[in-house]
Design a protein around this motif. Sequence first.
Motif, mmCIF file in Angstrom:
data_model
loop_
_atom_site.group_PDB
_atom_site.id
_atom_site.type_symbol
_atom_site.label_atom_id
_atom_site.label_comp_id
_atom_site.label_asym_id
_atom_site.label_seq_id
_atom_site.Cartn_x
_atom_site.Cartn_y
_atom_site.Cartn_z
ATOM 1 N N LEU A 4 0.854 -1.180 0.000
ATOM 2 C CA LEU A 4 0.000 0.000 0.000
ATOM 3 C C LEU A 4 0.894 1.236 0.000
ATOM 4 O O LEU A 4 1.768 1.373 0.866
ATOM 5 C CB LEU A 4 -0.909 0.027 1.224
ATOM 6 N N ILE A 5 0.700 2.112 -0.976
ATOM 7 C CA ILE A 5 1.472 3.359 -1.072
ATOM 8 C C ILE A 5 0.536 4.535 -0.818
ATOM 9 O O ILE A 5 -0.515 4.643 -1.460
ATOM 10 C CB ILE A 5 2.151 3.497 -2.450
ATOM 11 N N ALA A 6 0.899 5.402 0.102
ATOM 12 C CA ALA A 6 0.111 6.595 0.408
ATOM 13 C C ALA A 6 0.859 7.817 -0.096
ATOM 14 O O ALA A 6 2.022 8.024 0.251
ATOM 15 C CB ALA A 6 -0.133 6.710 1.917
ATOM 16 N N ALA A 7 0.207 8.597 -0.932
ATOM 17 C CA ALA A 7 0.837 9.805 -1.485
ATOM 18 C C ALA A 7 -0.250 10.728 -1.986
ATOM 19 O O ALA A 7 -1.289 10.284 -2.460
ATOM 20 C CB ALA A 7 1.785 9.452 -2.627
ATOM 21 N N GLY A 8 -0.018 12.029 -1.891
ATOM 22 C CA GLY A 8 -1.036 12.943 -2.396
ATOM 23 C C GLY A 8 -0.573 14.378 -2.432
ATOM 24 O O GLY A 8 0.543 14.707 -2.033
ATOM 25 N N GLY A 9 -1.455 15.208 -2.944
ATOM 26 C CA GLY A 9 -1.214 16.647 -2.929
ATOM 27 C C GLY A 9 -0.646 17.189 -4.217
ATOM 28 O O GLY A 9 -1.278 17.989 -4.890
ATOM 29 N N THR A 10 0.551 16.764 -4.583
ATOM 30 C CA THR A 10 1.217 17.310 -5.761
ATOM 31 C C THR A 10 1.852 16.191 -6.578
ATOM 32 O O THR A 10 2.092 15.087 -6.074
ATOM 33 C CB THR A 10 2.335 18.296 -5.366
ATOM 34 N N ALA A 11 2.158 16.522 -7.833
ATOM 35 C CA ALA A 11 2.840 15.554 -8.694
ATOM 36 C C ALA A 11 4.207 15.183 -8.133
ATOM 37 O O ALA A 11 4.704 14.084 -8.373
ATOM 38 C CB ALA A 11 2.989 16.122 -10.102
ATOM 39 N N GLY A 12 4.810 16.096 -7.355
ATOM 40 C CA GLY A 12 6.110 15.826 -6.743
ATOM 41 C C GLY A 12 6.072 14.704 -5.735
ATOM 42 O O GLY A 12 7.104 14.092 -5.429
ATOM 43 N N HIS A 13 4.895 14.418 -5.172
ATOM 44 C CA HIS A 13 4.728 13.258 -4.295
ATOM 45 C C HIS A 13 4.232 12.048 -5.076
ATOM 46 O O HIS A 13 4.671 10.923 -4.841
ATOM 47 C CB HIS A 13 3.708 13.563 -3.192
ATOM 48 N N ILE A 14 3.317 12.279 -5.992
ATOM 49 C CA ILE A 14 2.604 11.173 -6.632
ATOM 50 C C ILE A 14 3.448 10.474 -7.691
ATOM 51 O O ILE A 14 3.481 9.237 -7.774
ATOM 52 C CB ILE A 14 1.287 11.668 -7.251
ATOM 53 N N ASN A 15 4.151 11.228 -8.523
ATOM 54 C CA ASN A 15 4.936 10.595 -9.585
ATOM 55 C C ASN A 15 6.076 9.726 -9.050
ATOM 56 O O ASN A 15 6.300 8.625 -9.572
ATOM 57 C CB ASN A 15 5.444 11.647 -10.568
ATOM 58 N N VAL A 33 -0.156 -3.931 -5.817
ATOM 59 C CA VAL A 33 0.164 -2.572 -5.354
ATOM 60 C C VAL A 33 -1.115 -1.753 -5.316
ATOM 61 O O VAL A 33 -1.810 -1.627 -6.326
ATOM 62 C CB VAL A 33 1.214 -1.897 -6.255
ATOM 63 N N HIS A 34 -1.423 -1.221 -4.146
ATOM 64 C CA HIS A 34 -2.601 -0.381 -3.937
ATOM 65 C C HIS A 34 -2.144 1.015 -3.538
ATOM 66 O O HIS A 34 -1.039 1.200 -3.031
ATOM 67 C CB HIS A 34 -3.480 -0.951 -2.822
ATOM 68 N N PHE A 35 -3.006 2.001 -3.756
ATOM 69 C CA PHE A 35 -2.716 3.381 -3.376
ATOM 70 C C PHE A 35 -3.794 3.918 -2.445
ATOM 71 O O PHE A 35 -4.977 3.574 -2.583
ATOM 72 C CB PHE A 35 -2.641 4.283 -4.611
ATOM 73 N N ALA A 36 -3.373 4.789 -1.528
ATOM 74 C CA ALA A 36 -4.305 5.516 -0.666
ATOM 75 C C ALA A 36 -4.122 7.006 -0.916
ATOM 76 O O ALA A 36 -2.995 7.492 -1.047
ATOM 77 C CB ALA A 36 -4.036 5.200 0.809
ATOM 78 N N GLY A 37 -5.233 7.721 -0.999
ATOM 79 C CA GLY A 37 -5.163 9.163 -1.229
ATOM 80 C C GLY A 37 -6.544 9.785 -1.198
ATOM 81 O O GLY A 37 -7.540 9.133 -0.866
ATOM 82 N N ARG A 38 -6.601 11.039 -1.569
ATOM 83 C CA ARG A 38 -7.866 11.768 -1.622
ATOM 84 C C ARG A 38 -8.495 11.618 -3.000
ATOM 85 O O ARG A 38 -7.822 11.809 -4.006
ATOM 86 C CB ARG A 38 -7.653 13.255 -1.322
ATOM 87 N N ARG A 39 -9.775 11.322 -3.017
ATOM 88 C CA ARG A 39 -10.455 11.199 -4.311
ATOM 89 C C ARG A 39 -10.530 12.557 -5.007
ATOM 90 O O ARG A 39 -10.558 12.634 -6.227
ATOM 91 C CB ARG A 39 -11.854 10.615 -4.110
ATOM 92 N N GLY A 40 -10.555 13.627 -4.239
ATOM 93 C CA GLY A 40 -10.609 14.960 -4.829
ATOM 94 C C GLY A 40 -9.246 15.536 -5.149
ATOM 95 O O GLY A 40 -9.141 16.666 -5.625
ATOM 96 N N GLY A 41 -8.189 14.786 -4.884
ATOM 97 C CA GLY A 41 -6.839 15.275 -5.144
ATOM 98 C C GLY A 41 -6.304 14.825 -6.486
ATOM 99 O O GLY A 41 -6.898 13.992 -7.181
ATOM 100 N N MET A 42 -5.151 15.359 -6.841
ATOM 101 C CA MET A 42 -4.495 15.013 -8.100
ATOM 102 C C MET A 42 -4.185 13.522 -8.181
ATOM 103 O O MET A 42 -4.170 12.929 -9.263
ATOM 104 C CB MET A 42 -3.201 15.828 -8.232
ATOM 105 N N GLU A 43 -3.957 12.918 -7.018
ATOM 106 C CA GLU A 43 -3.541 11.523 -7.000
ATOM 107 C C GLU A 43 -4.571 10.574 -7.600
ATOM 108 O O GLU A 43 -4.203 9.556 -8.203
ATOM 109 C CB GLU A 43 -3.192 11.078 -5.567
ATOM 110 N N TYR A 44 -5.843 10.880 -7.437
ATOM 111 C CA TYR A 44 -6.881 9.962 -7.916
ATOM 112 C C TYR A 44 -6.760 9.739 -9.430
ATOM 113 O O TYR A 44 -6.740 8.603 -9.902
ATOM 114 C CB TYR A 44 -8.269 10.493 -7.568
ATOM 115 N N GLY A 45 -6.673 10.817 -10.189
ATOM 116 C CA GLY A 45 -6.577 10.694 -11.638
ATOM 117 C C GLY A 45 -5.298 10.017 -12.080
ATOM 118 O O GLY A 45 -5.317 9.124 -12.943
ATOM 119 N N LEU A 46 -4.164 10.413 -11.495
ATOM 120 C CA LEU A 46 -2.876 9.844 -11.903
ATOM 121 C C LEU A 46 -2.790 8.360 -11.574
ATOM 122 O O LEU A 46 -2.301 7.556 -12.379
ATOM 123 C CB LEU A 46 -1.730 10.602 -11.220
#
Length: 373
Positions: A4-15, A33-46
Amino acid sequence: MRVLIAAGGTAGHINPALAIAGAIKSHCPAAEVHFAGRRGGMEYGLVTRAGYPFHHIEVNGIQRSLTPKNLLRNAQAAYHLALSGPRARRMLRQLRPDLVIGCGGYVSGPVVRCAAKMGMRTAIHEQNAFPGVTNKLLAKDVDVIFAAVPAAVEKLGAPEKTSVVGNPVRPEIFMQDRALARAKLGAGTRTVILSFGGSLGARRINEVVAELAAWEQAQQRPLLHLHATGSRGVELFERLAKEKGFASGDSLRVSEYINNMPELLAAADLVISRAGALTLAELEAVGRAAILIPSPNVAENHQYYNALELQKAGAAVVLEEKELTGEALIAQVERLLSEPGKLAIMGKMAHTLAEPESLEKIWARLAALMELK
């Protein structure tokens, strides 16, 4: 193995998180591999476009400017923070990951902290020279810490379990042919300048680049300048072009977004940009001279400290926004262009900071942690 990978907020964290996920799958194809993040954040789409399962957890940052709107946001942030621990524990009990990795952003805090308390194996990756609050708080609890640069090691407070691995860079950056990229642009022997301020655009960067563009055209220098305004800068840059008497054409090409960044970085001789960790890692990977304008609107002023690492190495010039004027930018560009070979030397110094084996180093440490052969 389930990760499980947790990352969010900006592309600098997510990429970087996505790059780590790719390395895990490359070395261990059977891994989930699973991800945790905000559905309303940039991370969801990426993340979802990359094809990984996504698990929503709402965690927001506190706004420092206490406007009526921000007071409401802070109340919501406090509410979500209070619930983040129970939500993270519920997620972890359902997924039962073998390894939990935090790559920055507020969302990684409760997920990684709960995982550590539940006895799961944990790791974090810090992209910046000046670590974020979340990673500094997590450092004492996790098993493994990855730092992008040596300057972050002591600040994280656990040097005995910290490895300097750089920032993972997407593979496309390394796959470009510089001669072909320049030929596609019709650059010829001209110096190519690439400037941008992010996907939304940075007003001050657009303003000073407009002054630089007017100077370039007045000087009639053999340049090709590629500039991205960002979505909020399109009308501003058009208005500034009329006011200052310059125009797009063969020597100046203006776009809203850059959709082919690896190709343009390959073609460029000088980059003018913010100093996000991901941008700097890509500049180092391709070996490009830069004029860096750190954003003043980031936590702990970390872009400034990121940029200083390149300036110390002779790879970049740092211009703080509080001192940034069109004249100051023009003076730096003129100085760099007037010294034969200067940009190439700076590019070579940037390349010395690159970590092309970043993902291999990260995988080796994770494999050891997980006792994988």
